[in-house]
Design a protein around this motif. Structure first.
Motif, short mmCIF file in Angstrom:
data_model
loop_
_atom_site.label_atom_id
_atom_site.label_comp_id
_atom_site.label_asym_id
_atom_site.label_seq_id
_atom_site.Cartn_x
_atom_site.Cartn_y
_atom_site.Cartn_z
N MET A 45 0.81 -1.22 0.00
CA MET A 45 0.00 0.00 0.00
C MET A 45 0.85 1.28 0.00
O MET A 45 0.36 2.34 0.36
CB MET A 45 -0.93 -0.02 1.21
N ALA A 46 2.10 1.19 -0.41
CA ALA A 46 2.96 2.37 -0.48
C ALA A 46 2.28 3.44 -1.33
O ALA A 46 1.80 3.15 -2.43
CB ALA A 46 4.32 2.00 -1.06
N ASN A 47 2.21 4.64 -0.81
CA ASN A 47 1.61 5.79 -1.51
C ASN A 47 0.13 5.63 -1.82
O ASN A 47 -0.41 6.39 -2.62
CB ASN A 47 2.39 6.12 -2.78
N THR A 48 -0.52 4.65 -1.22
CA THR A 48 -1.96 4.46 -1.41
C THR A 48 -2.66 5.08 -0.21
O THR A 48 -2.39 4.70 0.93
CB THR A 48 -2.31 2.97 -1.57
N LEU A 49 -3.56 6.01 -0.46
CA LEU A 49 -4.14 6.84 0.60
C LEU A 49 -5.46 6.33 1.15
O LEU A 49 -5.92 6.82 2.18
CB LEU A 49 -4.33 8.27 0.05
N ILE A 50 -6.10 5.39 0.46
CA ILE A 50 -7.41 4.89 0.90
C ILE A 50 -7.31 3.41 1.25
O ILE A 50 -6.55 2.67 0.63
CB ILE A 50 -8.49 5.11 -0.18
N PRO A 51 -8.05 2.96 2.28
CA PRO A 51 -8.06 1.52 2.59
C PRO A 51 -8.71 0.75 1.44
O PRO A 51 -9.67 1.23 0.83
CB PRO A 51 -8.88 1.42 3.87
N LEU A 52 -8.16 -0.42 1.14
CA LEU A 52 -8.66 -1.20 0.02
C LEU A 52 -8.90 -2.65 0.42
O LEU A 52 -8.21 -3.19 1.28
CB LEU A 52 -7.63 -1.20 -1.13
N ASP A 53 -9.85 -3.28 -0.24
CA ASP A 53 -10.00 -4.73 -0.22
C ASP A 53 -9.37 -5.23 -1.50
O ASP A 53 -9.61 -4.68 -2.58
CB ASP A 53 -11.47 -5.15 -0.18
N ALA A 84 -6.84 -3.33 3.58
CA ALA A 84 -5.40 -3.07 3.54
C ALA A 84 -5.16 -1.65 4.04
O ALA A 84 -5.89 -0.72 3.71
CB ALA A 84 -4.87 -3.25 2.13
N VAL A 85 -4.14 -1.49 4.86
CA VAL A 85 -3.88 -0.24 5.56
C VAL A 85 -3.15 0.76 4.65
O VAL A 85 -2.10 0.43 4.09
CB VAL A 85 -3.04 -0.51 6.83
N ASN A 139 -12.99 -0.41 -2.53
CA ASN A 139 -12.89 0.31 -1.26
C ASN A 139 -12.90 -0.66 -0.09
O ASN A 139 -13.66 -1.64 -0.07
CB ASN A 139 -14.05 1.30 -1.12
N GLY A 140 -12.05 -0.36 0.89
CA GLY A 140 -11.92 -1.20 2.07
C GLY A 140 -13.24 -1.38 2.80
O GLY A 140 -13.95 -0.42 3.05
N GLY A 141 -13.55 -2.62 3.13
CA GLY A 141 -14.77 -2.95 3.86
C GLY A 141 -15.91 -3.41 2.97
O GLY A 141 -16.87 -4.02 3.45
N LEU A 142 -15.84 -3.14 1.67
CA LEU A 142 -16.93 -3.53 0.78
C LEU A 142 -17.05 -5.04 0.61
O LEU A 142 -18.16 -5.57 0.52
CB LEU A 142 -16.77 -2.89 -0.60
N ALA A 143 -15.92 -5.75 0.55
CA ALA A 143 -15.99 -7.21 0.35
C ALA A 143 -16.82 -7.86 1.45
O ALA A 143 -17.72 -8.65 1.18
CB ALA A 143 -14.59 -7.81 0.29
N GLY A 144 -16.52 -7.50 2.69
CA GLY A 144 -17.29 -8.06 3.81
C GLY A 144 -18.73 -7.60 3.81
O GLY A 144 -19.65 -8.40 4.02
#
Length: 152
Positions: free
Chosen positions: A77-85, A102-103, A123-128
């Motif tokens: 997640m280097a240089n990635t600003l938003i949490p991702l699934d 992912a942080v 977007n982080g949290g969507l998978a769940g």
């Protein structure tokens, strides 16, 4: 190595009877039926840049990383600003692993396994929240005629 606040999912219901599009991924499984608009990252430069430096991404959007052949893949997640699934997929479009939330900015490698052909980042949290899980299927032209849910 490839570089790359979820609310309720805004993805639209999916139907596999519709034609496949390069800018769209359809997910289906026992607990999920969804469609995401996607940016395609199918060369080394696009995969290296991924979703870096973006402050946000629409809930119904994602990025689909596609490789020339299946193999071991790890993301960070280097240089990635938003949490991702990160949804790791085999050559047939079958989900083999889901890494949730992912942080942002973390450089710890996230392994997808040894036979990854594509990765869908959402977007982080969507998978769940949507019930996306191992064994579900992605439909997209990249998976070709051997796909579990082939395009027409």
């Amino acid at each position: 190595m490839a570089l790359s606040g979820a609310a309720q999912a805004q993805a639209t219901p999916a139907s596999s009877s519709q034609a496949c599009r390069m800018d769209e991924v359809v997910l289906s499984g026992p607990s999920v039926s969804a469609r995401f608009s996607v940016e395609l990252a199918d060369d080394a430069g696009e995969r290296a840049l991924g979703l870096m430096n973006r402050p946000e991404m629409a809930q119904s959007h994602g990025m689909l990383f596609v490789y020339d052949t299946s193999g071991p893949v790890a993301f960070w997640m280097a240089n990635t600003l938003i949490p991702l699934d990160m949804i790791f997929v085999d050559r047939r479009g079958v989900i083999t692993k889901v890494h949730e939330r992912a942080v942002p900015l973390d450089r710890t490698p996230i392994s997808g396994g040894n036979a990854v052909f594509a990765v869908l980042e959402i977007n982080g949290g969507l998978a769940g929240a949507m019930g996306i899980s191992v064994g579900d299927v992605l439909r997209h032209p990249a998976f070709g005629p051997e796909a579990a849910d082939p395009c027409d």
